[in-house]
Design a protein around this motif. Sequence first.
Motif, PDB file in Angstrom:
ATOM      1  N   UNK A  77       6.694  -4.986  -6.322  1.00  0.00           N
ATOM      2  CA  UNK A  77       5.536  -4.074  -6.389  1.00  0.00           C
ATOM      3  C   UNK A  77       5.834  -2.829  -5.948  1.00  0.00           C
ATOM      4  N   UNK A  78       6.476  -2.499  -4.975  1.00  0.00           N
ATOM      5  CA  UNK A  78       7.038  -1.334  -4.500  1.00  0.00           C
ATOM      6  C   UNK A  78       7.867  -0.474  -5.631  1.00  0.00           C
ATOM      7  N   UNK A  96      -2.664   3.696  -3.208  1.00  0.00           N
ATOM      8  CA  UNK A  96      -2.377   2.679  -4.342  1.00  0.00           C
ATOM      9  C   UNK A  96      -2.483   1.354  -3.530  1.00  0.00           C
ATOM     10  N   UNK A  97      -3.178   0.576  -3.676  1.00  0.00           N
ATOM     11  CA  UNK A  97      -3.014  -0.856  -3.242  1.00  0.00           C
ATOM     12  C   UNK A  97      -2.734  -1.879  -4.279  1.00  0.00           C
ATOM     13  N   UNK A 155       7.435   3.654  -9.813  1.00  0.00           N
ATOM     14  CA  UNK A 155       7.700   4.234 -11.240  1.00  0.00           C
ATOM     15  C   UNK A 155       6.273   4.829 -11.545  1.00  0.00           C
ATOM     16  N   UNK A 156       4.920   4.288 -11.079  1.00  0.00           N
ATOM     17  CA  UNK A 156       3.619   4.804 -11.463  1.00  0.00           C
ATOM     18  C   UNK A 156       3.620   5.981 -10.789  1.00  0.00           C
ATOM     19  N   UNK A 175       0.720  -1.154   0.140  1.00  0.00           N
ATOM     20  CA  UNK A 175       0.142   0.031   0.053  1.00  0.00           C
ATOM     21  C   UNK A 175       0.961   1.227   0.020  1.00  0.00           C
ATOM     22  N   UNK A 176       0.323   2.162  -0.952  1.00  0.00           N
ATOM     23  CA  UNK A 176       1.129   3.468  -0.998  1.00  0.00           C
ATOM     24  C   UNK A 176       0.072   4.488  -0.482  1.00  0.00           C
TER      25      UNK A 176
END
Length: 297
Positions: free
Chosen positions: A53-54, A43-44, A59-60, A31-32
């Motif tokens: 994932x991190x 973001x989950x 990057x996203x 989770x961010x």
Amino acid sequence: MTLTRRRFLVTASLAGLAAAFGYAAPAPEVIWRGRVFGAEASIRLRSEAPERARSAIRAALGEIARVERAASLYRRDSELVRLNRTGVIVNPSTTLSGLLALCDALHAATEGAFDPSVQPLFTALAGGGDAARALGRVGWQRVSLTGREVRLGRGMALTLNGIAQGWAADRVAEALAARGFDEVMIDTGELRALGGGAGRGAGWPVQLQGRTLQLADRALATSEPLGTVLDRAGRIGHILDPRQGAVLPRWRKLAVSAPDAAVADGLSTALCLLDEEAQARALRHFPAARIEARLPA
């Protein structure tokens, strides 16, 4: 100006719902949490590879920064702030051009209810200025859009708050999907789901007006006209009619889903100003979109 919650959607407990619906336990969740366009965002992402994932989320986040550089009213160096200050942008970014092209389509579909040039009216009402004079500076038809230039009429200013959060969510979704992630829930003020968070194909559970909506590969946006009010009496909401100015809201809350968060975002804003027949006409221009909740004022 009095600020209250705009959204009436709350993401459900994914682990609890997985058990309740009999789904297999989901993958670990990364989770961010941060801020996008001045509001809380998250973001989950479900993945068996948390480090990867991190890295994908980092990057996203670059996509969010790109959208904010183009469309934020909170950044003095954004293209939008520069456009409002100077009245013209030469060679706009593809982000700004894409946002304005969608604005044009939404304006046509909603019979003028969606109009980013409403910003002078918002500023006047929020600051106790001359609303009647400000309304005279509103009008999407006075915005010139070409492939190489955006030009505003005298005294005009734009806001892209009606679609920019959704646009950012779409760009994050694209970035994560390109990196192979298909179990994602993005909340930038509007929701954008990839896959399903409680089990593959099941959808991410979202509480919506007393029912659970399973959101899978789809976006959901909500608008509450009096969620932000511009007067002490609490009668003038932040969703203003570009054709009439400050009007009493027709709908108290409205939620729209669509494949793209920017489309859902824009429609949820504009449809608050329309009756049911005009809403139906607008949705014919976006046949994959639908109203998920609609509460009269």
